[in-house]
Motif scaffolding. Structure first.
Motif, PDB file in Angstrom:
ATOM      1  N   THR A   1      -8.401   1.880   2.631  1.00 57.51           N
ATOM      2  CA  THR A   1      -8.410   2.488   3.915  1.00 57.51           C
ATOM      3  C   THR A   1      -9.211   3.673   3.755  1.00 57.51           C
ATOM      4  O   THR A   1      -9.233   4.413   2.988  1.00 57.51           O
ATOM      5  CB  THR A   1      -7.098   2.754   4.508  1.00 57.51           C
ATOM      6  OG1 THR A   1      -6.041   1.696   4.399  1.00 57.51           O
ATOM      7  CG2 THR A   1      -6.961   3.556   5.690  1.00 57.51           C
TER       8      THR A   1
ATOM      9  N   THR B   1      -3.414   1.943   0.173  1.00 61.43           N
ATOM     10  CA  THR B   1      -2.179   1.614   0.675  1.00 61.43           C
ATOM     11  C   THR B   1      -1.747   0.351  -0.134  1.00 61.43           C
ATOM     12  O   THR B   1      -0.545  -0.365   0.567  1.00 61.43           O
ATOM     13  CB  THR B   1      -1.986   1.445   2.407  1.00 61.43           C
ATOM     14  OG1 THR B   1      -2.863   0.357   2.779  1.00 61.43           O
ATOM     15  CG2 THR B   1      -2.396   2.785   2.849  1.00 61.43           C
TER      16      THR B   1
ATOM     17  N   SER C   1       1.669   0.364  -2.715  1.00 69.26           N
ATOM     18  CA  SER C   1       2.945   0.801  -1.778  1.00 69.26           C
ATOM     19  C   SER C   1       3.193  -0.322  -0.569  1.00 69.26           C
ATOM     20  O   SER C   1       4.464  -0.511  -0.580  1.00 69.26           O
ATOM     21  CB  SER C   1       2.760   2.258  -1.125  1.00 69.26           C
ATOM     22  OG  SER C   1       1.575   2.315  -0.498  1.00 69.26           O
ATOM     23  N   GLY C   2       2.099  -0.688  -0.026  1.00 65.82           N
ATOM     24  CA  GLY C   2       2.655  -1.698   1.094  1.00 65.82           C
ATOM     25  C   GLY C   2       2.983  -3.024   0.447  1.00 65.82           C
ATOM     26  O   GLY C   2       4.062  -3.547   0.797  1.00 65.82           O
TER      27      GLY C   2
ATOM     28  N   GLN D   1       0.784  -2.739   4.329  1.00 62.99           N
ATOM     29  CA  GLN D   1      -0.276  -1.925   3.932  1.00 62.99           C
ATOM     30  C   GLN D   1      -1.017  -1.448   5.468  1.00 62.99           C
ATOM     31  O   GLN D   1      -1.676  -0.424   5.370  1.00 62.99           O
ATOM     32  CB  GLN D   1      -1.321  -2.444   2.866  1.00 62.99           C
ATOM     33  CG  GLN D   1      -1.793  -3.759   3.398  1.00 62.99           C
ATOM     34  CD  GLN D   1      -3.048  -3.564   4.280  1.00 62.99           C
ATOM     35  OE1 GLN D   1      -3.792  -2.541   4.067  1.00 62.99           O
ATOM     36  NE2 GLN D   1      -3.523  -4.665   4.824  1.00 62.99           N
TER      37      GLN D   1
ATOM     38  N   LEU E   1       0.500   1.562   7.118  1.00 62.98           N
ATOM     39  CA  LEU E   1       0.393   2.684   6.429  1.00 62.98           C
ATOM     40  C   LEU E   1      -1.161   2.934   6.814  1.00 62.98           C
ATOM     41  O   LEU E   1      -1.175   4.244   7.121  1.00 62.98           O
ATOM     42  CB  LEU E   1       0.315   2.348   4.875  1.00 62.98           C
ATOM     43  CG  LEU E   1       1.950   2.344   4.348  1.00 62.98           C
ATOM     44  CD1 LEU E   1       1.912   1.894   2.848  1.00 62.98           C
ATOM     45  CD2 LEU E   1       2.574   3.473   4.543  1.00 62.98           C
ATOM     46  N   ALA E   2      -2.118   2.230   6.886  1.00 60.29           N
ATOM     47  CA  ALA E   2      -3.319   2.450   7.497  1.00 60.29           C
ATOM     48  C   ALA E   2      -3.377   3.125   8.815  1.00 60.29           C
ATOM     49  O   ALA E   2      -4.044   4.110   9.131  1.00 60.29           O
ATOM     50  CB  ALA E   2      -4.328   1.193   7.238  1.00 60.29           C
TER      51      ALA E   2
ATOM     52  N   ASN F   1      -2.327   6.201   9.020  1.00 59.87           N
ATOM     53  CA  ASN F   1      -3.403   7.335   8.514  1.00 59.87           C
ATOM     54  C   ASN F   1      -4.188   7.682   9.608  1.00 59.87           C
ATOM     55  O   ASN F   1      -4.708   8.787   9.739  1.00 59.87           O
ATOM     56  CB  ASN F   1      -3.918   6.977   7.415  1.00 59.87           C
ATOM     57  CG  ASN F   1      -3.181   7.116   5.965  1.00 59.87           C
ATOM     58  OD1 ASN F   1      -2.367   7.808   6.033  1.00 59.87           O
ATOM     59  ND2 ASN F   1      -3.455   6.180   5.010  1.00 59.87           N
TER      60      ASN F   1
END
Length: 279
Positions: free
Chosen positions: A88, A101, A104-105, A248, A251-252, A255
């Motif tokens: 990302t 990510t 964690s994703g 993921q 999360l992107a 961000n």
């Protein structure tokens, strides 16, 4: 002015990211568009210079660019720097900052299925950017065994050496892992082998897989790879890459926008897009 986001990779036609993110932009009233860009290895530098020139607000990075893109960025998030791979990128006033990510994703999605890694002997298949992110994140969870197999064992050795977390681990080639496959409770497949259009391929043989093993493949297109099909027939629990992909992606999106999106909406959108591709 409409903001532009995107995803780069080779291949890229399989990606469900445009459908997922464009649906989120609409849902949250954000004036933006997400576009796939087919970028070959030799054109990566030109692509990033072009993104800077047009002021692309952010983008995702998929195979084979997750590691190669790093020298082309201005800044890295600490986890992306440790992992050595980026999926990302955020444009902060002309400066491109890379994040990762993937790990964690992936773990968020996995723990929805198996609840804990504390009692799982784990084998990761592959040693690319996604494998590295997943290995680092899983090592932090403290499984009793976290091994890696790869065609090039030296790449797996490098992941283990660079990981900031201590965990019992060994590296094998594919053949050795195949001969010891019954030792594992969880197998995590991180390579692109089995992705459309080569859906009949599998990264390794699981002939000796024990019943009750959980097999997770980060590929989501097709929804059931050849590896997962074989594992299911042997009585294993299975998970495709949809959960990792959605988490993921969330999360992107956060961000880029500061908004934590609706995971269920994202999952439903991708499943709708993939409905005719289940094999």
């Amino acid at each position: 002015m409409k903001k532009l986001f995107g995803v780069i990779g080779d291949p890229i036609s399989h990606s469900m990211s445009p459908a997922m993110h464009n649906d989120l932009f609409q849902a949250y009233g954000i004036d933006a568009h997400y576009q796939p860009f087919h970028v070959k290895k030799e054109n990566l530098g030109d692509a990033i210079r072009g993104f800077r020139a047009i002021g692309l607000s952010g983008f995702n990075v998929t195979v084979p660019h997750k590691e190669a893109i790093i020298p082309l960025l201005d800044e890295l998030d600490p986890m992306a720097n440790a992992i050595g791979a980026v999926n990302t990128v955020v444009n902060h006033n002309g400066r491109l900052k890379g994040f990762n990510t993937d790990g964690s994703g992936y773990v968020k999605g996995l723990l929805e299925e198996i609840s804990t890694l504390k009692d799982k002997k784990v084998l990761i298949v592959g040693a690319g950017g996604a494998a590295r992110a997943i290995y680092f994140t899983m090592a932090k969870e403290g499984p009793p065994v976290l091994d890696i197999c790869n065609r090039t064992v030296s790449k797996a050795d490098l992941i283990m050496k660079d990981c900031p977390y201590t965990v019992p681990t060994r590296a094998f080639d594919i053949q050795e892992a195949e001969g010891n496959i019954e030792a594992y409770d969880l197998i995590v497949q991180t390579t692109p082998i089995g992705m459309l259009p080569d859906i009949q391929k599998s990264p390794l043989s699981i002939h000796n897989l024990k019943s009750g093993t959980f097999v997770s493949d980060i590929i989501y297109n097709p929804l059931e790879t050849q590896l997962l099909r074989e594992a299911r027939k042997k009585g294993a629990g299975t998970q495709n890459g949809l959960d990792m992909f959605v988490h993921q992606g969330a999360l992107a999106f956060e961000n880029w926008t500061g908004i934590a999106p609706d995971i269920k909406r994202m999952r439903d959108k991708v499943l709708k897009q993939l409905g005719g591709l289940l094999c």
